[in-house]
Write a protein that holds these residues in place. Structure first.
Motif, PDB file in Angstrom:
ATOM      1  N   LEU A 138       0.810  -1.217   0.000  1.00 20.87           N
ATOM      2  CA  LEU A 138       0.000   0.000   0.000  1.00 20.87           C
ATOM      3  C   LEU A 138       0.846   1.270   0.000  1.00 20.87           C
ATOM      4  O   LEU A 138       0.384   2.336  -0.404  1.00 20.87           O
ATOM      5  CB  LEU A 138      -0.951  -0.005   1.197  1.00 20.87           C
ATOM      6  N   ALA A 139       2.100   1.156   0.449  1.00 23.66           N
ATOM      7  CA  ALA A 139       2.984   2.330   0.422  1.00 23.66           C
ATOM      8  C   ALA A 139       3.294   2.747  -1.013  1.00 23.66           C
ATOM      9  O   ALA A 139       3.818   3.833  -1.246  1.00 23.66           O
ATOM     10  CB  ALA A 139       4.265   2.046   1.182  1.00 23.66           C
ATOM     11  N   LEU A 140       2.988   1.881  -1.985  1.00 24.99           N
ATOM     12  CA  LEU A 140       3.198   2.236  -3.393  1.00 24.99           C
ATOM     13  C   LEU A 140       1.926   2.803  -4.032  1.00 24.99           C
ATOM     14  O   LEU A 140       1.849   2.970  -5.251  1.00 24.99           O
ATOM     15  CB  LEU A 140       3.657   1.009  -4.191  1.00 24.99           C
ATOM     16  N   THR A 141       0.927   3.087  -3.202  1.00 23.70           N
ATOM     17  CA  THR A 141      -0.334   3.642  -3.707  1.00 23.70           C
ATOM     18  C   THR A 141      -0.071   4.824  -4.641  1.00 23.70           C
ATOM     19  O   THR A 141       0.651   5.764  -4.285  1.00 23.70           O
ATOM     20  CB  THR A 141      -1.207   4.094  -2.511  1.00 23.70           C
ATOM     21  N   ALA A 142      -0.669   4.754  -5.822  1.00 21.54           N
ATOM     22  CA  ALA A 142      -0.422   5.794  -6.826  1.00 21.54           C
ATOM     23  C   ALA A 142      -1.557   6.819  -6.906  1.00 21.54           C
ATOM     24  O   ALA A 142      -1.373   7.891  -7.479  1.00 21.54           O
ATOM     25  CB  ALA A 142      -0.218   5.151  -8.189  1.00 21.54           C
ATOM     26  N   THR A 143      -2.709   6.483  -6.376  1.00 22.71           N
ATOM     27  CA  THR A 143      -3.805   7.463  -6.352  1.00 22.71           C
ATOM     28  C   THR A 143      -3.374   8.657  -5.494  1.00 22.71           C
ATOM     29  O   THR A 143      -2.819   8.473  -4.409  1.00 22.71           O
ATOM     30  CB  THR A 143      -5.084   6.816  -5.770  1.00 22.71           C
TER      31      THR A 143
END
Lengths: 94, 397
Positions: B138-143
């Motif tokens: 989730l740390a790579l969430t792009a939104t």
């Protein structure tokens, strides 16, 4: 003004509940490893960095974190980039 | 309420439980099984009956107009729903994920407005964390969201969200476009221009649930719609309740599998005697009952811990500090794995019949599988468990 390890250790104790860190039986010093001694995971570390960025009004880039393992390393980075710091090195022994 | 633990519900909760059980016995038990096209949205006749009976969103607290049923009781209620219809149980309980985030970390005004509507209207909300590229990281969430005066602007794509297409609002995890370490959960009302649910995912099981992707294109919402706290941790807090109730779905499915076996065995002759008198069958069923008890135990324990934290005056801060509750993760993992073993063993008892598409045990297999896959697959949760509770000696159980 140079940021000391003692300040960062005090910050950590203040934040320990918020970060879910169990520091009661840990002697925290500049040499403490964030991961191995303090039990920080990536989420704790992110919370801690956001706190430090706000408190010291700095931006800590991912490149700065490449060599960060201990509290002294954090102090070193903060003193390098903080406009409030008078010198380039931190007080790792504090 | 089943089970020996817990202080027991108050009179109001006890009355609610009676109404809930009346719905299960009088309506749900006789309802047709959902098919692949079924969606339990807020216009579905079964949901309308559930809502009309005042049963929807039963965990919402009294200050927001809900019955405030504790999680410990909710475990038993979900087990009863899922005995008859795991898809209905999943659709009904999942709004706890979004609503608890809003309850704890939304402003009083925003929480009052949206949770009040949920309590009054029996409507849905949805949560959006997953993305195609970020996957479990989730740390790579792009939104992203960006702050513009009194507003937030949300942009991005999300992969999976149950109840999204008919939820009145959703809560989306997003990253600050100007600070990649700053994550927030943002409330987006369903009628916000630029918010677009995609086509429904067809799932292998849990028929009746509607799960959708979504896109956010220049979605402008009030700044007050940003929940306080680190968005990653806020989402972890929301997941505690839904993971415990997802685990509890396994209890109902396992009970149903057991009862199907007993019904079959009562009519099946083996060696001139009923199968119910066969020693191998007896051993299998004894094993199943032991495993079923373990499902109940882990769910009750996790729910008790959750309720104790929830009862604290500083509940929001206490949950935020902990993020993931270990007991909730253990419950979901244990129930997913043990539940799968239970239903798999039961299906073997039916021989070739158990491999036919129309047999109820096939549906139970497909429904049970979601517990190990959804809201953090088991490999993701194993890694999380190792990192948080095994690697450091002081945290080991």
């Amino acid at each position: 003004m140079t940021i000391s390890s003692g300040e960062i250790v005090a910050d950590l104790h203040e934040l320990s509940d918020q970060l879910d860190l169990d520091l009661e039986e840990v002697e925290v010093s500049g040499a403490s490893s964030l991961e191995n001694d303090l039990g920080m995971d990536s989420l704790n570390l992110m919370d801690f960095l956001v706190f430090l960025e706000k408190k010291y009004r700095v931006k800590i880039s991912d490149e700065h974190l490449n060599d960060v393992e201990t509290i002294s390393d954090i102090v070193h980075v903060l003193n390098e980039i903080s406009p409030a710091a008078a010198g380039p090195t931190g007080d790792a022994a504090a | 309420m089943r089970g020996p633990r817990g202080a027991g519900p108050g009179a109001e909760v006890a009355g609610f439980v009676d109404d809930f059980r009346a719905f299960v016995a009088g309506t749900l038990a006789d309802a047709p099984a959902p098919g692949p096209e079924t969606v339990y949205d807020d216009e579905h006749p079964l949901w309308e009956k559930f809502r009309a009976a005042g049963l929807a969103n039963w965990w919402l607290p009294a200050r927001h107009g809900g019955p405030g049923v504790p999680l410990r009781v909710s475990v038993d209620l979900i087990a009863e729903l899922s005995y008859h219809d795991p898809g209905f149980a999943f659709a009904a309980m999942l709004p706890i994920l979004g609503s608890r985030m809003l309850e704890f970390y939304g402003t009083a005004e925003v929480a009052d407005r949206y949770l009040g509507e949920m309590a009054k209207g029996g409507t849905f909300c949805a949560a959006l964390g997953s993305e195609v590229v970020a996957g479990s990281e989730l740390a790579l969430t792009a939104t992203t969201f960006r702050r513009e005066g009194d507003h937030l602007v949300v942009d991005g794509e999300k992969a999976f969200s149950t109840n999204l297409a008919f939820g009145r609002f959703c809560l989306a995890l997003a990253r600050n476009a100007e600070d990649h370490r700053d994550f927030s959960v943002v409330l987006v009302p369903a009628d916000t221009p630029g918010f677009e649910p995609g086509p429904r995912w067809l799932m292998s099981g849990l028929h009746g649930t509607g799960t959708y992707p979504a896109t956010f294109t220049n979605c402008v919402v009030p700044a007050a719609n940003e929940l306080s706290g680190n968005g990653l941790r806020v989402l972890e807090v929301g997941l505690n309740g839904s993971r415990i109730l997802m685990a509890a779905i396994a209890i109902g499915i396992a009970r149903r599998a057991r009862d199907l076996s007993m019904e079959y065995a009562g009519n099946k002759q083996l060696g001139g005697r009923p199968l119910t008198q066969n020693a191998v069958f007896a051993a299998r069923m004894g094993q199943l009952e032991m495993e079923l008890e373990s499902l109940k135990s882990v769910c009750w324990r996790a729910a008790d811990e959750y309720d104790a934290l929830y009862a604290r005056e500083d509940a929001a801060a206490a949950f935020h500090g902990q993020g993931v509750l270990k007991s909730a993760v253990m419950a979901k993992m244990h129930c997913g794995q043990t539940g799968w073993r239970i239903v798999s063993a039961v299906s073997e008892g039916f021989g070739g019949l158990g491999y036919t598409e129309a047999h109820p045990v096939q549906r139970l297999l497909r429904d049970m599988r979601h517990i190990s896959l959804v809201e953090g697959g088991d490999d993701v949760l194993r890694e999380l468990t190792y990192g948080r509770y095994v690697r450091h000696a002081s945290r080991r159980g």
